[in-house]
Every structure is written in structure tokens, then in C-alpha cells.
Design a protein around this motif. Structure first.
Motif: not given
Length: 293
Positions: A227-250
Motif C-alpha cells: 500500500g505504501t508503495l502504491i500511494v508513494t508512487e502517486f504522491a511524487k510531485s515537485d509541488s507540495q500542494a500537488m503532492g498532497t492531492i496525489n497522496t489522497i488520490l493514491g
């Protein structure tokens, strides 16, 4: 015409019982709109995470009063199963406090919100068993069963924590990870089997649900570890805001995979029972079903 009733598929279904069960399972997935149910289950699970943690912290505050260290260990054990966001939730969740009335209202609200995912699962399981809408459990029974589901999950978390402690205390470091994973698989199978058995209006038996529970338990354990690997892959982003959004999507994607697994294996259980009771059920293209609205 559904693909499960085409001439070639029907010929294969007559030749192979395993393929017949598979085709009936996939046809049930289509007819019961189980893809929608799996998505709703993932969404409700996401909405239930924070109130569930809030309720857990408050209840443990009563049960383990004076033992802060054990409280934290149990909470951390449960939070570790939520990829990425779990540890953060554990650190920032505070028990409901205040007057007795405020405490009861707050805890009751948290429990009500945290059972939404279990209510969604009940509806999805009723769809797989094709329970007519008028024969389904009413709101009080639904919420009662949801609390039962919550209790089953809570007991399993405590059991996992205790088993991990026993294995570590035994000093079998070479086999500790294998033993913990094996124990986790067994606990997940029992938990999912119990949810299949009790969180539905249909009078399912253990013999009806064992195969789906085993398959779902194994897959769920794999998803827990990756699970952590899946969510972490989604969360990769140069922007903190996008990283948070991608974490939720992951996290939603991870919960979606769990939802698909649980509902698909429930469809497997229902398909096996239908074919066991009526071997010609798989070729009946005009089967009447009740879909929850």
C-alpha cells in the motif's frame, strides 16, 4: 446479449465447472453493478478513516486509562495499515474530551460516521446475494451490524498487535517476519469471512463464504504490504500542494483495489452458491434480480 451467454462461452461453461463459476461471477459483477459498489465502498472507507481513528483513540482512552504507552502502540499498529497518511493521523488525532454529554455526543458522532463504510458493504453484499429490497435489513439493524463489523476489525487489530508482540518476544528473528505475515493472512481471512457471513441480510453460511474469504484475505494482505508503495508512487510531485492531492488520490486508488477485491470475491461466493443450487443458473439470461437503488 451478455458475453456470458454467447454460444462459445456456453460451450466452455458446460465443459469446465471452474470456468462456469468464473463466468457466473463476472456476469454477477455486471448485473449487480458491483463496479459501482466497489467505488462507493472505497469512497466511504476514505470518509470513515478519520472518525474511526478519533473513536479508537477515545475508546482506548477509557479502556487503557493510565497506560499511555500501550495506547500509543495499539493506535500505531492500526495506523500503520493506512499507507502514508496513517502515521500522520496517529500523531495528530486527539481523544474527544470535555463534559460527559459532549463526550458521548462526540463519540457517538464519530462511531456513526465511521460505520458508513460497513453500511456500504452491507448493501453491496445484499446485491451480490440478490436480496430483494423489501427483504433487506432496516436502518437500526444495518447500523447494529455495522458496529459489529467495526468490533470485528478492532478485535483483529488487537490480535495482530498481540501476535506481533509474542513473535518478537520469542526472539525468533529469522522467522519473525514470515510468522507475522502468515498470522496476518489468517487473521485477514477470518475477518473477511466474518464480514461476508454477518454483514448481509442473506442467511449465508460459512461454507458459502470460505473460498472468497481465503482469496480476498491473501490479496488484502498483499495490498497491505504494498500500500505504501502504491500511494508513494502517486504522491511524487515537485509541488507540495500537488503532492498532497496525489497522496489522497493514491490512497483512494489503494482503497479502490481493496473494494474491488472484497466485492469480486463476494460475487465468487454468490456464483458458487447459485450454481450449486441450480446448475442451469449460469445459462439463464433472463434471471430477475433486485438491484439496490
Amino acid at each position: 446479449m451478455a458475453w456470458t451467454t454467447s454460444d462459445k462461452v456456453l460451450e466452455l461453461r458446460e465443459r469446465s465447472h471452474a470456468f462456469d463459476v468464473f463466468a457466473e461471477m463476472m456476469d454477477g459483477w455486471r448485473r449487480h453493478l458491483s463496479g459501482r459498489n466497489a467505488s462507493l465502498l472505497a469512497f466511504f472507507s476514505f470518509l470513515s478513516i478519520f472518525p474511526l481513528m478519533l473513536a479508537a483513540v477515545s475508546i482506548l482512552g477509557f479502556v487503557l486509562e493510565g497506560n499511555q504507552d500501550l495506547q500509543e502502540k495499539v493506535i500505531d499498529s492500526a495506523a500503520s495499515e493506512i499507507p502514508v497518511l496513517g502515521p500522520e493521523l496517529a500523531e495528530n488525532t486527539e481523544a474527544i474530551n470535555g463534559s460527559i454529554i459532549a463526550l458521548l455526543i462526540g463519540l457517538g458522532g464519530a462511531l456513526w460516521a465511521s460505520t458508513k463504510a460497513f453500511v456500504g458493504l452491507e448493501g453491496a453484499l445484499d446485491d451480490t446475494w440478490e436480496v430483494p429490497v423489501d427483504d433487506r435489513d432496516g436502518l437500526p439493524v444495518q447500523r447494529g451490524k455495522a458496529l459489529l463489523g467495526l468490533a470485528i476489525i478492532a478485535i483483529s487489530q488487537v490480535g495482530t498487535f498481540v501476535l506481533a508482540g509474542i513473535v518478537n518476544a520469542a526472539g525468533l528473528h529469522a522467522f519473525s517476519n514470515v510468522a507475522i505475515i502468515a498470522a496476518t493472512v489468517v487473521i485477514n481471512i477470518v475477518v473477511i469471512g466474518a464480514l461476508y457471513r454477518f454483514l448481509t441480510s442473506f442467511p449465508a453460511t460459512w461454507s458459502d463464504v470460505w473460498l472468497g474469504a481465503i482469496i480476498a484475505g491473501v490479496i488484502f494482505t498483499v495490498l497491505q504490504h504494498f500500500g505504501t508503495l502504491i500511494v508513494t508512487e502517486f504522491a511524487k510531485s515537485d509541488s507540495q500542494a500537488m503532492g498532497t492531492i496525489n497522496t489522497i488520490l493514491g490512497l483512494l486508488a489503494w482503497l479502490g483495489l481493496i473494494g474491488i477485491t472484497v466485492i469480486m470475491c463476494a460475487e465468487l461466493n454468490a456464483a458458487r452458491r447459485r450454481l450449486r443450487l441450480d446448475p442451469s443458473a449460469g445459462t439463464n439470461a433472463t434471471l430477475d434480480i433486485a438491484i439496490r437503488t
